[in-house]
Enzyme design. Structure first.
Site, PDB file in Angstrom:
ATOM      1  N   CYS A   1       0.815  -1.229   0.000  1.00 27.04           N
ATOM      2  CA  CYS A   1       0.000   0.000   0.000  1.00 27.04           C
ATOM      3  C   CYS A   1       0.845   1.275   0.000  1.00 27.04           C
ATOM      4  CB  CYS A   1      -0.986  -0.016   1.169  1.00 27.04           C
ATOM      5  SG  CYS A   1      -0.247   0.126   2.812  1.00 27.04           S
TER       6      CYS A   1
ATOM      7  N   HIS B   1      -2.901   1.188   6.834  1.00 24.42           N
ATOM      8  CA  HIS B   1      -3.152   1.134   5.393  1.00 24.42           C
ATOM      9  C   HIS B   1      -3.299   2.548   4.832  1.00 24.42           C
ATOM     10  CE1 HIS B   1      -4.332  -0.822   1.692  1.00 24.42           C
ATOM     11  NE2 HIS B   1      -5.351   0.015   1.576  1.00 24.42           N
TER      12      HIS B   1
ATOM     13  N   HIS C   1      -5.933   2.012  -4.384  1.00 27.41           N
ATOM     14  CA  HIS C   1      -4.924   1.486  -3.456  1.00 27.41           C
ATOM     15  C   HIS C   1      -4.495   0.075  -3.841  1.00 27.41           C
ATOM     16  CE1 HIS C   1      -7.937  -0.896  -0.734  1.00 27.41           C
ATOM     17  NE2 HIS C   1      -8.411  -0.782  -1.952  1.00 27.41           N
TER      18      HIS C   1
END
Length: 341
Positions: free
Chosen positions: A257, A304, A316
């Site tokens: 990420c 995240h 993402h």
């Protein structure tokens, strides 16, 4: 004459075995009746998603430790190089001092006043005596330089050792986090293996459809980016849609990420740090209601990160086994914060 015999009675042992077998059968039937039902595909996916998020947290900690390790290694090597060069300089100073001491010894075995009385050329001797005084002063200066160099070397050695100790601790943290995310991924895979191939395919198809729907919402939203920088970063990330999530990867063909957000901003001409834990402190914090395309959005206690794409959608790299995609912010995880680079 017919023989009338009584039927043979079953032995006590046989009766006991039959009774035990019957009881066991009843027990197994009872256990089967009360066994937990097989979890549904939805329940398995929820557990797998949770494990993936936990694995990603360990991955980000791993990335941070890896980055710290690289910095500490460079710093330790630089300090060790300084120590080596300093030791060479110290050896040269000691050699110079030895030469001065040898010259002094050769020039003065007798007391200077006696040498003056015995000298056939008093003027020449006085000149030599003056040179000897200068030699002694130079020797004292060399001693001071040696002492200063020794103190510097001791400090540099101490700093180098401290860096090496920190490096060992960071390496241990690397190992712990690597073991943790590998364990979480193995557990997730074990759960996925309880599903049939058709069930796994259905999960993948649902995720792909949701990603397409999210991408369509972005197009319909047509929101204006906060800046040209954010727009460029988002465009770069969009070019990676479909690339796989790979732990600790920073592109261009696979990402985790924070690797995706770092890579996207690098393509736009801005260097941001490696992990979610540091990226969250790099820009201006903004409220969720102020989000514009290109802003960084953080979820699940900074575990995240993704790029806001507009219309409540994030672009993402989700988790292992998935691909870079668009997704509704409502399904990514618990929203935490947003940052504008």
């Amino acid at each position: 004459m017919a023989s009338h015999r009584r039927p043979k009675q079953p032995s006590r042992t046989r009766v006991t075995v039959l009774t035990a077998t019957a009881a066991a059968a009843v027990a197994l039937t009872s256990q089967a009746a009360h066994a937990d039902p097989k979890p549904t595909t939805k329940e398995v996916k929820a557990k797998v998603d949770k494990l993936y998020h936990e694995a990603e947290e360990a991955t980000e900690k791993y990335n941070g430790a890896k980055e710290q390790q690289d910095k500490l290694k460079k710093q330790a090597e630089a300090l060790q190089d300084k120590v080596a060069r300093g030791q060479d300089e110290l050896n040269i100073l000691r050699g110079q001092l030895g030469s001065l001491a040898t010259a002094q010894y050769r020039s003065g075995g007798l007391d200077p006043s006696v040498q003056l009385l015995l000298s056939s050329d008093p003027d020449s001797f006085l000149d030599q005596a003056s040179a000897l005084d200068q030699l002694t002063a130079k020797q004292a200066e060399s001693l001071q330089k040696i002492q200063a160099k020794q103190r510097t070397l001791a400090q540099q050695r101490k700093e180098a050792q401290a860096k090496l100790t920190d490096l060992d601790e960071v390496r241990e943290a690397l190992g712990r986090n690597k073991q943790k995310f590998q364990g979480k991924l193995a557990e997730a895979q074990k759960l996925l293996n309880t599903l049939t191939a058709a069930e796994r395919a259905r999960i993948t198809a649902d995720e792909q459809r949701a990603s397409r729907d999210a991408g369509d919402r972005v197009s319909l939203g047509n929101e204006v980016p906060a800046s040209a920088l954010g727009a460029a970063a988002l465009a770069a990330a969009d070019s990676r849609v479909g690339k796989p999530y790979v732990r600790a990867a920073t592109g261009p063909d696979s990402f985790d990420c924070s690797g995706l957000t770092m890579w996207a901003y690098a393509q736009a001409g801005a260097n941001i740090t490696r992990t979610t834990f540091t990226q969250i402190n790099q820009g201006t914090h903004i409220a969720r209601s102020q989000l514009k395309p290109g802003d960084l959005v953080f979820f699940s206690n900074t575990q995240h990160v993704g790029l806001y794409a507009g219309n409540n959608t994030v672009l993402h790299a989700p988790y292992p086994g998935a691909y870079v995609r668009y997704e509704s912010m409502n399904t990514v995880g618990s929203y935490q914060a947003a940052v504008r680079i």
